[in-house]
Design an enzyme around this catalytic site. Structure first.
Site, PDB file in Angstrom:
ATOM      1  N   ASP A   8      -2.311  -0.966   5.589  1.00 53.90           N
ATOM      2  CA  ASP A   8      -2.745   0.020   7.269  1.00 53.90           C
ATOM      3  C   ASP A   8      -3.742   0.353   7.768  1.00 53.90           C
ATOM      4  O   ASP A   8      -4.231   1.184   9.022  1.00 53.90           O
ATOM      5  CB  ASP A   8      -1.371   1.054   7.533  1.00 53.90           C
ATOM      6  CG  ASP A   8      -2.260   2.121   6.443  1.00 53.90           C
ATOM      7  OD1 ASP A   8      -2.304   2.048   5.255  1.00 53.90           O
ATOM      8  OD2 ASP A   8      -2.260   3.218   6.768  1.00 53.90           O
TER       9      ASP A   8
ATOM     10  N   ASP B 210       0.951  -1.034  -0.020  1.00 57.22           N
ATOM     11  CA  ASP B 210       0.066  -0.280  -0.130  1.00 57.22           C
ATOM     12  C   ASP B 210       0.739   1.381   0.121  1.00 57.22           C
ATOM     13  O   ASP B 210       2.088   1.335   0.910  1.00 57.22           O
ATOM     14  CB  ASP B 210      -1.000  -0.114   1.140  1.00 57.22           C
ATOM     15  CG  ASP B 210      -1.374   1.235   1.538  1.00 57.22           C
ATOM     16  OD1 ASP B 210      -2.178   1.833   0.780  1.00 57.22           O
ATOM     17  OD2 ASP B 210      -1.557   1.517   2.688  1.00 57.22           O
TER      18      ASP B 210
ATOM     19  N   ASP C 220      -0.256   5.278   0.975  1.00 52.50           N
ATOM     20  CA  ASP C 220      -0.475   6.072   1.974  1.00 52.50           C
ATOM     21  C   ASP C 220      -0.522   4.928   3.006  1.00 52.50           C
ATOM     22  O   ASP C 220      -1.269   4.947   3.698  1.00 52.50           O
ATOM     23  CB  ASP C 220      -1.243   7.291   1.540  1.00 52.50           C
ATOM     24  CG  ASP C 220      -1.754   7.497   0.821  1.00 52.50           C
ATOM     25  OD1 ASP C 220      -0.901   8.957   0.006  1.00 52.50           O
ATOM     26  OD2 ASP C 220      -1.998   7.497  -0.762  1.00 52.50           O
TER      27      ASP C 220
END
Ligand SMILES: [Mg+2]
Length: 248
Positions: free
Chosen positions: A196, A18, A20
């Site tokens: 996240d 991922d 960001d």
């Protein structure tokens, strides 16, 4: 070998990263993220160590990913998996629905009426960010739910970091993992997905279904994106000492 509970990157892995909150620190606005100078080179170096099996799987669209990580143009799933690019750089044809223009207009009006809200238009999605005005989150969510409820088979509203996003129901990070794992150089490797956010969880589950791992920034990488970046830099040095020396 482990350090701080996270396994070190192995040469037979396929990495799904991922962006960001995983590779990049979260910024007050999505267009204010800072890409550390060495990150694109480290990602390109690690990709080489993994035979090209390094993908970025992000809610951002493909052109933004390429702008942020230039000159590295990774394969991956963009727009949460609505846009897929293979390891040979080919954008795969997609059949994802596009949110109606009226929805964008409706959300633009909402954002205009509440200073601090931010509308992000993507090829297959609409995101409203409320980081600057956290109290508006509920109102934003309700507005987006009302729109998406008119086409429930096609669209869903998903939470992100201080944002909500309308996106095609079929656009998932799992789709990106499954599609890329079906072809070289990913096939046969052990997929490891690092993310996240709630939108990363189906990608992590897909990685586990292929016998791999899901690693969470927060639970596993307690040091946040900086720890992920160090993990990557360390792997480049370990897996390809010649490249590391040539660059230093
Ligand atoms: Mg994220």
């Amino acid at each position: 070998m482990t350090r701080l509970g996270v396994p070190e990157i192995e040469a037979d892995w396929a990495l799904f990263l991922d962006l960001d909150g995983t590779l990049l620190d979260i910024a007050p606005r999505p267009d204010a993220v800072r890409v550390p100078d060495r990150l694109p080179g480290d990602l390109a170096g690690l990709s080489q160590c993994l035979g090209g099996a390094l993908a970025v799987v992000s809610g951002r669209d493909c052109s933004t990913i390429d702008h942020l990580l230039a000159p590295f143009a990774p394969p991956g799933g963009f727009g949460h998996g609505a846009e897929l690019r293979s390891a040979d750089g080919i954008l795969l044809p997609d059949s994802m629905p596009v949110p109606p223009a009226a929805w964008a207009e409706s959300l633009a009006a909402l954002v205009a009426s509440r200073p601090g809200l931010l509308l992000e238009r993507k090829p297959h999605g609409l995101a409203v960010h409320f980081r600057a005005v956290p109290d508006e989150g509920t109102r934003v969510h309700e507005s987006m739910q009302r729109l998406a409820a008119t086409r429930p088979a096609d669209f869903a509203v998903l939470p992100a970091h201080m944002a909500f996003e309308i996106r095609p129901r079929a656009a998932t990070k799992a789709r990106a993992v499954e599609t890329l794992m079906a072809a070289p150089p990913f096939t046969g490797r052990r997929p490891v997905f690092v993310g996240d956010d709630v939108t990363d969880e189906d990608g992590m589950e897909a990685a586990r279904r292929f016998g791999g791992l899901g690693l969470h920034v927060g639970r596993d990488f307690t040091g946040g994106p900086a720890q992920v970046r160090n993990w990557i830099a360390r792997a480049v040095a370990h897996l390809s000492p010649d490249i590391a020396h040539a660059q230093s």
